[in-house]
Design an enzyme around this catalytic site. Structure first.
Site, mmCIF file in Angstrom:
data_model
loop_
_atom_site.group_PDB
_atom_site.id
_atom_site.type_symbol
_atom_site.label_atom_id
_atom_site.label_comp_id
_atom_site.label_asym_id
_atom_site.label_seq_id
_atom_site.Cartn_x
_atom_site.Cartn_y
_atom_site.Cartn_z
ATOM 1 N N HIS A 53 0.842 -1.197 0.000
ATOM 2 C CA HIS A 53 0.000 0.000 0.000
ATOM 3 C C HIS A 53 0.878 1.248 0.000
ATOM 4 O O HIS A 53 2.046 1.195 0.404
ATOM 5 C CB HIS A 53 -0.900 0.008 1.236
ATOM 6 C CG HIS A 53 -1.937 -1.065 1.233
ATOM 7 N ND1 HIS A 53 -3.017 -1.042 2.082
ATOM 8 C CD2 HIS A 53 -2.080 -2.197 0.493
ATOM 9 C CE1 HIS A 53 -3.777 -2.107 1.873
ATOM 10 N NE2 HIS A 53 -3.218 -2.829 0.905
ATOM 11 N N GLU A 55 0.890 3.810 1.987
ATOM 12 C CA GLU A 55 1.399 4.154 3.317
ATOM 13 C C GLU A 55 2.546 3.230 3.731
ATOM 14 O O GLU A 55 3.549 3.686 4.284
ATOM 15 C CB GLU A 55 0.290 4.057 4.376
ATOM 16 C CG GLU A 55 -0.869 5.006 4.163
ATOM 17 C CD GLU A 55 -2.033 4.386 3.391
ATOM 18 O OE1 GLU A 55 -3.163 4.862 3.562
ATOM 19 O OE2 GLU A 55 -1.806 3.433 2.601
ATOM 20 N N CYS A 83 -5.968 1.846 5.928
ATOM 21 C CA CYS A 83 -6.626 0.600 6.328
ATOM 22 C C CYS A 83 -6.050 0.161 7.684
ATOM 23 O O CYS A 83 -5.055 0.725 8.150
ATOM 24 C CB CYS A 83 -6.398 -0.473 5.261
ATOM 25 S SG CYS A 83 -4.712 -1.112 5.218
ATOM 26 N N CYS A 86 -2.271 -0.499 7.543
ATOM 27 C CA CYS A 86 -1.477 0.723 7.433
ATOM 28 C C CYS A 86 -1.530 1.533 8.724
ATOM 29 O O CYS A 86 -0.514 2.085 9.164
ATOM 30 C CB CYS A 86 -1.938 1.546 6.242
ATOM 31 S SG CYS A 86 -1.570 0.756 4.655
#
Length: 157
Positions: A53, A55, A83, A86
């Site tokens: 992701h 992040e 999420c 993250c």
């Protein structure tokens, strides 16, 4: 333009770059001592790594940039509400502040398999000290989802 807007715009620009390269509409920028230490987009499809992701990539690169896993004193600007994975990485890296644009409901509307656990809820459940500013430049961040949605080759996860 405030410095927070400047850094979020950097994340938005990186997100658009990712979408143009066949990735999903997520990116993050990490700033420490008024210096960008990482700005990355999601590379889940390019890497075949579901954990890649925006992040997570920014946290990995931010840690490498400063030579430490402790990102205390930093702020992460994310184009979408992090999420749970993250958010947990943000907590473990000791990032002080989160600014996010679109939220988990926005991501879900575009077909992403989001867990219905907000950052606020994670903060409360985990007794986390991170400061959260949501819906920051939200319209601009949702526009990236709309831009991504027009791509014929788009894929969700």
């Amino acid at each position: 333009m405030t410095s927070d807007e400047k850094y979020m715009q950097m994340a938005i620009d990186k997100c658009r770059e990712g979408v143009d390269n066949g990735q999903t509409p997520f990116a993050a920028c990490i700033v420490k001592d008024d210096k960008v230490i990482a700005c990355n987009h999601n590379i889940v499809w390019a890497s075949n790594d579901i954990t890649a992701h925006g992040e997570i990539n920014a946290i990995r690169n931010g840690c490498l940039a400063i030579g430490s896993i402790d990102l205390s004193g930093s702020t992460i600007y994310s184009t979408c509400e992090p999420c749970p994975m993250c958010f947990t990485a943000i907590h473990w890296a000791r990032i002080d502040r989160i600014f996010y644009g679109a939220n988990i409901n926005d991501a879900e509307k575009f077909g992403f398999n989001e867990l219905k656990i907000s950052n606020k809820m994670l903060k409360e459940l985990g007794n986390c000290k991170v400061k959260i500013t949501g819906d920051f430049m939200k319209n601009e961040c949702v526009e990236i989802f709309e831009y991504w949605a027009l791509k014929k080759s788009k894929k969700v996860y």
